[in-house]
Design a protein around this motif. Structure first.
Motif: not given
Length: 108
Positions: A5-9, A12-14, A19-23, A72-84
């Motif tokens: 649901r979330i990636f904390i690092t 790490h390159p992963l 972020s590419f798959i919406g996490i 936000q139910d662990f949804k990737q923000s639109r801003k971060n989706r655009q950056k990805a």
């Protein structure tokens, strides 16, 4: 990773794959104090503009960002989706076909 649901690092390159798959990604970098000077302000702005996730530099900011994502139910923000999305030249799922074709043409 797909079920996360979330990636904390820290770096790490992963995180980019996540972020590419919406996490949603949180970069926890407590060793970067980002003091109020021109150089650190420039570095922080570069990080904020390029990394497809939020940056936490303290325990409190990490907990705050995690709480925000939970609300936000662990949804990737639109801003971060655009950056990805901006990091991917081919944002499709046909890379295997494209690579196979390129290698086949190269070998002929």
């Amino acid at each position: 990773m797909k079920s996360s649901r979330i990636f904390i690092t820290d770096q790490h390159p992963l995180a980019f794959d996540a972020s590419f798959i919406g996490i949603p990604v949180l970069f926890y970098q407590p060793e970067l104090p980002f003091k109020k000077n021109t150089e650190s302000a420039f570095l922080r702005q570069a990080y904020l503009n390029e990394l497809p996730g939020e940056i936490a530099t303290s325990q409190n900011s990490l907990l705050y960002l995690m709480q925000q994502l939970a609300e936000q139910d662990f949804k990737q923000s639109r801003k971060n989706r655009q950056k990805a999305d901006a990091l991917l030249y081919y944002p499709d799922t046909h890379s295997s076909e494209r690579i196979f074709k390129a290698v086949t043409e190269l070998l002929q």
